[in-house]
Design an enzyme around this catalytic site. Structure first.
Site, mmCIF file in Angstrom:
data_model
loop_
_atom_site.group_PDB
_atom_site.id
_atom_site.type_symbol
_atom_site.label_atom_id
_atom_site.label_comp_id
_atom_site.label_asym_id
_atom_site.label_seq_id
_atom_site.Cartn_x
_atom_site.Cartn_y
_atom_site.Cartn_z
ATOM 1 C CB THR A 114 -0.951 0.001 1.219
ATOM 2 O OG1 THR A 114 -1.831 -1.121 1.127
ATOM 3 C CG2 THR A 114 -1.765 1.286 1.268
ATOM 4 C CB SER A 152 -7.216 -2.507 -5.157
ATOM 5 O OG SER A 152 -6.665 -3.009 -3.955
ATOM 6 C CG ASN A 154 -5.021 -5.764 -2.222
ATOM 7 O OD1 ASN A 154 -4.054 -5.215 -1.705
ATOM 8 N ND2 ASN A 154 -6.124 -6.049 -1.549
ATOM 9 C CB THR A 199 33.032 -40.008 -12.329
ATOM 10 O OG1 THR A 199 33.852 -41.178 -12.308
ATOM 11 C CG2 THR A 199 32.674 -39.682 -13.781
ATOM 12 C CB SER A 330 49.444 -14.263 -1.774
ATOM 13 O OG SER A 330 49.976 -14.294 -0.466
ATOM 14 C CB SER A 331 49.034 -9.661 1.387
ATOM 15 O OG SER A 331 48.870 -10.612 2.439
ATOM 16 C CE LYS A 336 47.889 -19.031 -2.855
ATOM 17 N NZ LYS A 336 46.520 -18.568 -3.107
#
Length: 491
Positions: A114, A152, A154, A199, A330-331, A336
């Protein structure tokens, strides 16, 4: 507030207007286009920081419904032409300049939408009054009496939801098409390059990179086609159902005209839903939509997870493919590089799956109306938005730049104990199993083990195992198997 006294709102020095609703009156600053009911909703529901204006296509859909309704009501003789024209002018102005501050209702609000419907009604009414008088306010165009005529909340809100989500599904489908095209290109690039299938994460028979990627491509292609079905289903609207599905407050002419006008305005084939009571009571359609989005998300996550596995290493993992390097990984560890784009898309998938749980719970509703449409809309819109934004990044930053390691793929495929499956086709399962065990125990390839175990000579072993790419080509493998079966001495 239930008092009939004016409520001071905004900066006192600003010019203001007095607005009234069923709960009382309120001073509204003249620089605010919405009205009293919207202001109450802002007070009640400022929760998430996301408003109805943030849901792509939602407010525009409500606006177009208001425009179509004004036209239909005028044609049906219920709305004065000058008021209808003013409403249309106001809608066109809003659509041309969609200002988020005009639609501040939080997406988390009660009442089955509403507050959202009245927010749009008030903005349109105030702007329409301004067209006619030069002043904002509910006179001569009233938000309920005129803008909401024959409607409405609705039936307006679920109709606008379908219009908005249908548009979002259309856009997502084109994003999927881009992904399909990118994977198809890789399928062509990788043609003929053999690799080991797996698999249960264990070595299996040889396949090719192209065949594996064809599976990914087909899945997304199928899901794009399924999205089209859902998109078309969004064309059925409950507009003219009004409050409970009876259509009370509408006329036969309006019900016909409003869809004619909506189709003319949108260019889309919107039509009345088959059963309006079903349309208002039940929200299971959104479960179907969410399920389709979840299926895409799960497939995206599976594809991304596979890329992470196949690119793992590069020295101590699968090392079958290389993904584009888009940032250091990577830090602390130089050199990497992480599979950040697959990891990004997987997190999007997790969110979509979570939204599906919310939608499933919210779709229950009760009695004659589902009042949880706001959270359904927000969850669906977020799922589509995240995938629409992430898929192009995933394509450009990952899929388009995938490279394969053909030497690694061929070596892994040639060393698989699962090649003993070919022996089972010729000599039976028990004999092949013994060869596989011998090969594993002595660390030798299946071809040598087959010779040592006396199943075949070196020449036939070479025919069967020398080029493992034949295992990915049914006609070639079947031809060799038939020839070797025919050359076996009679028992």
């Amino acid at each position: 507030m239930t008092s009939a006294q004016p409520e001071p709102t905004g900066t006192p020095s600003l010019p203001s207007r007095l607005e009234k609703d069923a709960l009382g009156t309120r001073l509204m600053p003249d620089n605010i286009v919405y009205g009293i009911q919207t202001a109450r909703a802002v007070d009640n529901f400022s929760i998430s920081g996301r408003t109805i204006a943030d849901i792509e296509g939602f407010v525009p859909a409500i606006l177009v419904i208001k425009q179509a309704a004004a036209r239909a009501n005028q044609r049906a003789g219920k709305l004065e032409p000058r008021l209808a024209d003013a409403i249309e002018a106001a809608v066109m102005s809003c659509l041309a300049d969609m200002r988020g501050q005009d639609f501040p209702v939080d997406i988390y609000h009660g009442g089955g939408g509403t507050a959202a419907n009245m927010n749009v009604n008030e903005v349109v009414a105030n702007r329409a009054s301004e067209v006619l008088t030069g002043k904002l306010g509910p006179d001569p165009v009233h938000p309920n009496t005129h803008v909401n005529m024959s409607q409405s909340t609705n039936d307006v809100i679920p109709s606008a939801m379908k219009m908005a989500i249908g548009g979002e599904l259309h856009a997502l489908r084109h994003m999927l098409d881009e992904l399909v095209n990118a994977i198809s290109q890789k399928q062509l690039e990788f043609a003929g390059a053999v690799k080991l299938a797996r698999t249960c994460l264990q070595d299996a028979l040889p396949t090719t990179f192209s065949q594996q990627f064809s599976g990914y491509r087909a899945a997304f292609q199928r899901q794009a086609e399924e999205l089209l079905v859902l998109e078309n289903a969004c064309l059925g609207l409950p507009l003219s159902a009004t409050a409970v599905g009876t259509g009370f407050g509408t006329s036969k002419q309006y019900r016909e005209f409003v869809f004619e006008e909506l189709r003319a305005l949108s260019g889309k084939r919107y039509h009345l839903e088959a059963n309006l009571f079903d349309a208002l009571q039940n929200a299971d359609f959104w479960i179907h939509v969410s399920s389709g989005l979840k299926a895409i998300a799960v497939t995206l996550s599976k594809f991304a997870a596979d890329l992470r596995l196949m690119s793992s290493g590069p020295r101590a993992g699968f090392g079958e493919i290389t993904l584009p390097s888009v940032q250091p990984g990577s830090s602390i560890m130089p050199g990497k590089v992480n599979p950040v784009m697959p990891e990004m898309i997987m997190q999007v998938a997790f969110r979509v799956i979570g939204n599906d749980a919310t939608i499933t719970r919210a779709a229950e509703g009760e009695l004659d109306l589902n009042v949880w449409e706001s959270i359904i809309l927000e969850s669906l819109s977020e799922s589509v938005r995240l995938m629409r934004r992430s898929i192009p990044l995933f394509v450009s930053g990952c899929v388009a730049g995938i490279e394969i390691n053909p030497a690694r793929g061929a070596a892994d495929a040639s060393s698989s104990l699962a090649l003993s499956t070919a022996l089972a086709e010729i000599f039976g399962y028990s004999a092949a199993s013994a060869v596989a065990k011998h090969a594993e125990t002595h660390g030798m390839p299946i071809s040598e083990a087959a010779v040592e175990c006396g199943l075949m000579n070196a020449r036939d072993a070479g025919r069967l195992f020398g080029d493992v790419s034949i295992y990915a080509e049914l006609e070639k493998s079947e031809s060799i198997l038939d020839a070797l079966r025919g050359s076996r001495p009679a028992p």
